[in-house]
Design an enzyme around this catalytic site. Structure first.
Site, PDB file in Angstrom:
ATOM      1  N   GLN A 191      28.780  45.939  52.356  1.00 32.62           N
ATOM      2  CA  GLN A 191      27.681  45.586  51.465  1.00 32.62           C
ATOM      3  C   GLN A 191      26.418  46.336  51.542  1.00 32.62           C
ATOM      4  OE1 GLN A 191      28.441  43.455  48.767  1.00 32.62           O
ATOM      5  NE2 GLN A 191      26.230  43.247  47.632  1.00 32.62           N
ATOM      6  N   HIS A 215      22.941  40.895  59.278  1.00 30.27           N
ATOM      7  CA  HIS A 215      22.123  41.315  58.226  1.00 30.27           C
ATOM      8  C   HIS A 215      20.840  42.121  58.612  1.00 30.27           C
ATOM      9  CE1 HIS A 215      20.228  40.943  54.258  1.00 30.27           C
ATOM     10  NE2 HIS A 215      21.327  40.388  53.864  1.00 30.27           N
ATOM     11  N   ASP A 222      22.906  46.619  45.927  1.00 23.76           N
ATOM     12  CA  ASP A 222      23.191  45.445  46.567  1.00 23.76           C
ATOM     13  C   ASP A 222      24.712  45.151  45.970  1.00 23.76           C
ATOM     14  OD1 ASP A 222      23.640  42.996  47.671  1.00 23.76           O
ATOM     15  OD2 ASP A 222      22.327  41.925  46.227  1.00 23.76           O
ATOM     16  N   TYR A 282      18.238  45.002  58.973  1.00 24.10           N
ATOM     17  CA  TYR A 282      17.676  45.797  58.095  1.00 24.10           C
ATOM     18  C   TYR A 282      17.361  47.235  59.068  1.00 24.10           C
ATOM     19  CZ  TYR A 282      16.778  42.192  54.620  1.00 24.10           C
ATOM     20  OH  TYR A 282      16.899  41.487  53.614  1.00 24.10           O
ATOM     21  N   ASN A 316      27.722  37.081  51.549  1.00 22.02           N
ATOM     22  CA  ASN A 316      27.623  37.290  50.131  1.00 22.02           C
ATOM     23  C   ASN A 316      27.882  36.248  49.222  1.00 22.02           C
ATOM     24  OD1 ASN A 316      27.662  39.348  48.005  1.00 22.02           O
ATOM     25  ND2 ASN A 316      28.259  40.860  49.514  1.00 22.02           N
ATOM     26  N   ARG A 317      28.304  36.551  48.214  1.00 19.65           N
ATOM     27  CA  ARG A 317      28.256  35.665  46.827  1.00 19.65           C
ATOM     28  C   ARG A 317      29.588  34.814  46.552  1.00 19.65           C
ATOM     29  NH1 ARG A 317      24.802  39.551  45.984  1.00 19.65           N
ATOM     30  NH2 ARG A 317      22.802  38.860  45.638  1.00 19.65           N
ATOM     31  N   GLU A 346      26.289  45.853  55.554  1.00 21.65           N
ATOM     32  CA  GLU A 346      26.957  44.534  55.878  1.00 21.65           C
ATOM     33  C   GLU A 346      28.667  44.642  55.849  1.00 21.65           C
ATOM     34  OE1 GLU A 346      24.837  41.441  53.531  1.00 21.65           O
ATOM     35  OE2 GLU A 346      23.626  42.934  52.919  1.00 21.65           O
ATOM     36  N   HIS A 402      25.473  33.725  51.047  1.00 22.14           N
ATOM     37  CA  HIS A 402      25.493  33.724  52.472  1.00 22.14           C
ATOM     38  C   HIS A 402      25.482  32.022  53.270  1.00 22.14           C
ATOM     39  CE1 HIS A 402      24.768  37.701  52.453  1.00 22.14           C
ATOM     40  NE2 HIS A 402      23.518  37.894  52.411  1.00 22.14           N
TER      41      HIS A 402
END
Length: 287
Positions: free
Chosen positions: A231, A118, A190, A120, A12-13, A256, A38
């Site tokens: 997340q 991560h 998100d 999908y 994440n950020r 996540e 990330h």
């Protein structure tokens, strides 16, 4: 897009690509607007990990389980993060069809760490069908509101009576709410949700996190974890070109499990600090 990857050192950020630890400011690469996402330009998703098949000698394998372990050494100041860090990720398929993700990390210098997977997910079996028909239940009564750059504001808000409310045990159809939320400049999610049963007093305890169900096929996936957040990302920035199927917008959902985004810069969030002599342990199970 981080398809199926392990991301780190910090999933994440991190706002503005900087954080202060033990009185020292560290500067990271910015690869998501002004933020570090990330782990930076060359995060763990871009590394060559060392892999081995697990055996009965590994004490985490039960009878009938199979698994593989990947290890990585990340040197001091790798992408700006302090400490020589050793990371291992074990993927275990159990005899009763559960998929376990087991992460561990150690360091020789105080650092921050936040690892996740991560992948999908599209449970339809038809990779030309979007996730509109997927129902989502989250065992999360609160979420982290974000600013225009997808950085948490620092507040923790209840999901009740909002588009972020997935607390119904019957699930909420994603198609009803995907277009109602700004996911960083594109519609979709998100956002980090707060796992209701997580407790700092028992950080190793596994808690129910999510249930995803495809309404047409009936396929169902449950997620549990010992992490404080999850997340939810709905592929908002995958391709809009339908010829790129299955790598297209809103074709899949990421769940996540992780610590809170930007936690190195927010003392009110669960700590992401790892000290020498301690071991970072993260466990997530899909069933």
């Amino acid at each position: 897009s981080y398809l199926g990857s392990t991301v780190g050192r910090f999933a994440n950020r991190i706002a503005n690509g900087t954080f202060v630890l033990d009185g020292k400011e560290y500067t990271l690469p910015v690869n998501n607007g002004p933020n570090c996402l990330h782990g930076g330009n060359s995060g763990f998703d871009k590394r060559l990990w060392k892999g081995k098949l697990m055996s009965s000698e590994d004490n985490v394998l039960g009878p009938g389980d199979v698994g593989v372990e990947f290890t990585l050494k990340s040197h001091d100041m790798d992408e700006g993060f302090p400490g020589n860090v050793v990371v291992s990720v074990k993927y275990i398929l159990t005899h009763d069809d559960r998929l376990k993700f087991l992460y561990e990390a150690s360091t020789d210098k105080e650092t921050v760490i936040n690892l996740t997977n991560h992948t999908y997910w599209n449970l339809s079996g038809n990779f030309k069908r979007k996730i509109d028909g997927h129902c989502l239940t989250l065992y999360c009564s609160d979420y982290l509101p974000v600013d225009s750059l997808q950085i948490p504001t620092g507040k923790i808000e209840p999901v009740a009576n909002s588009s972020f409310d997935f607390t119904s045990n019957d699930g909420t159809l994603l198609g009803k709410c995907l277009l109602d939320v700004d996911g960083g400049g594109e519609p979709g999610f998100d956002h980090c949700f707060v796992v209701s049963n997580w407790s700092p007093d028992d950080p190793d305890k596994l808690s129910e996190v999510a249930v995803v169900t495809d309404t047409l096929s009936g396929r169902r996936m449950c997620v549990s974890s010992n992490q404080p957040g999850v997340q939810i990302y709905t592929g908002n920035f995958l391709s809009k070109d339908l010829s790129d199927f299955p790598f297209c917008k809103h074709m899949a959902i990421c769940l996540e499990t992780q610590g809170f985004p930007n936690s190195p810069n927010n003392n009110s969030f669960p700590s992401s600090t790892l000290k020498p002599g301690d071991t970072y342990v993260h466990q997530t199970i899909h069933s």
